[in-house]
Design a protein around this motif. Structure first.
Motif, PDB file in Angstrom:
ATOM      1  N   SER A   1     -18.893  12.186  13.704  1.00 20.75           N
ATOM      2  CA  SER A   1     -17.590  12.983  14.409  1.00 20.75           C
ATOM      3  C   SER A   1     -18.154  14.013  15.150  1.00 20.75           C
TER       4      SER A   1
ATOM      5  N   ARG B   1     -11.500  10.648  13.879  1.00 24.97           N
ATOM      6  CA  ARG B   1     -11.867  11.930  13.246  1.00 24.97           C
ATOM      7  C   ARG B   1     -11.658  11.628  11.666  1.00 24.97           C
TER       8      ARG B   1
ATOM      9  N   ASP C   1     -11.402   7.679  19.918  1.00 27.97           N
ATOM     10  CA  ASP C   1     -12.173   8.643  19.161  1.00 27.97           C
ATOM     11  C   ASP C   1     -11.537   8.491  17.562  1.00 27.97           C
TER      12      ASP C   1
ATOM     13  N   ALA D   1     -14.991  20.507  10.735  1.00 27.37           N
ATOM     14  CA  ALA D   1     -16.023  19.922  11.393  1.00 27.37           C
ATOM     15  C   ALA D   1     -17.280  20.802  11.493  1.00 27.37           C
TER      16      ALA D   1
END
Length: 379
Positions: A89, A261, A259, A61
């Motif tokens: 993200s 990712r 969500d 990330a």
């Protein structure tokens, strides 16, 4: 089919998950350069200029998004996930507005607050219980459940301490049966973009912070169709190629987006045993433009045990005895990693992936738990 021989993949990531992904690329003939220090824009840009990779793949990330945006504008390199997907993200507010406002995906009711006063006003309007979390943080970090007015200020402090911004998202608690991860693989070809779906993965965090996940998590036909529709819409909006972990909340036939990712997740480690192609192999194939399939060969489960503290020195004989007990469980496997670099005489905390398969996911979960229980003796 793409000719991958001699093509360089610059992989931005660290740890065992990135190592597995690097191995998947190498098995397909790619030259892989792994970079663990990837947060500084100038250094990353210089490395890309030096190595001249065909593909830049981020498996973390904390990547210098500015560098990825600049590189993505070149004609001789492809960046995955796309800079837009990477940015969103890390931006919970932007992602939620994309999902709910632009794409019309079903979500739990939500609001954003930039101060304790704003959060107090939201709670007064929406009522309890509510979930408050940072708009930009790792999953689960800085999250609180509000049950009474006295919870508001501590929740604000907890969320803003964990996040990168002094801004939080507040959600109404939706009664759900379970949460699932739907691994969605986006590929491109002569016919255009295509999405492929793995069987849904159920998961939860145990009391000792171990992550348990299993595949398949059964959904009703209506819920499964809704889940695939939601996943396809958000993944196609983000673009690019590869595996996306789409997080969904399920209640009966109703499915809510939670969500997404644009990279591999620990919950997907179950695919090492349950699928013909693991999440690592699927990601590598998709990035390189090669055919994929999401065939599940057996129900399976995994328990990921994270290190807690500094660990202890474990003699080789004890490690072999523990592994012998763990692998005596039917259809089991263990991957054991030292979580830190250490010398032979140092105390080392262990990270473990305990996996198992069975004809039924309930039995697979029980086997994976038994394997993990044996391995925890190394703590």
């Amino acid at each position: 089919m793409s000719d991958t021989n001699g093509e360089t993949v610059l992989l931005l990531g660290a740890g065992e998950r990135s190592s597995e992904l690097a191995l998947a690329f190498r098995h397909l003939g790619a030259d892989v350069v792994t970079v663990s220090d990837h947060g500084e824009t100038q250094a990353l840009t210089a490395l890309i200029d030096e190595r001249r990779p065909r593909y830049v793949v981020a498996d973390a990330a904390t990547v210098a998004t500015d560098a990825l945006i600049a590189v993505a504008e070149r004609d001789d390199v492809e960046v995955f996930p796309t800079p837009r997907a990477t940015r969103l993200s890390l931006d919970g507010e932007g992602l939620r507005r994309l999902a709910a406002d632009e794409l019309g995906l079903p979500t739990a009711p939500f609001w954003f607050a930039g101060s304790v006063e704003e959060l107090t006003a939201i709670v007064a309007h929406a009522g309890f219980p509510m979930v408050v979390k940072p708009v930009a943080a790792a999953p689960g970090e800085g999250e609180s459940v509000l049950l009474r007015p006295d919870d508001v200020e501590p929740a604000w402090r907890h969320a803003t301490a964990a996040g990168n911004l002094k801004r939080v998202i507040a959600e109404t608690v939706v009664e759900v049966d379970f949460e699932v991860t739907l691994l969605t693989v986006r590929t491109t070809g002569a016919a255009g973009p295509t999405v492929h779906f793995c069987e849904p993965i159920g998961h939860h965090q145990n009391d000792d912070d171990a992550l348990e996940s299993w595949q398949p998590q059964q959904l009703s036909p209506t819920a499964l169709d809704s889940a695939k529709s939601i996943a396809a819409r958000i993944v196609n909006s983000l673009g690019g190629r590869g595996v996306f972990a789409v997080e969904l909340l399920v209640r009966g036939d109703e499915v809510y987006f939670s969500d997404v990712r644009p990279r591999l997740q620990d919950s997907g480690l179950v695919t090492l045993r349950s699928q013909r192609l693991s999440q690592f192999e699927l990601h590598a194939r998709a990035v390189l433009g090669l055919p994929v399939d999401t065939i599940m060969i057996s129900p399976g489960a995994v328990e990921v045990s994270y290190p807690d503290g500094e660990g202890r020195a474990v003699p080789d004989r004890e490690i072999r005895a523990v592994l012998a007990d763990a692998l005596a469980v039917a259809e089991s496997d263990v991957r054991l990693f030292p979580a830190t670099a250490a010398g032979d005489d140092d105390d080392v905390p262990w990270l473990s992936w305990s996996t198992a398969t069975a004809q039924d996911p309930i039995v697979a979960r029980d086997r994976a738990r038994r394997v993990a229980t044996a391995v925890r003796r190394l703590r």
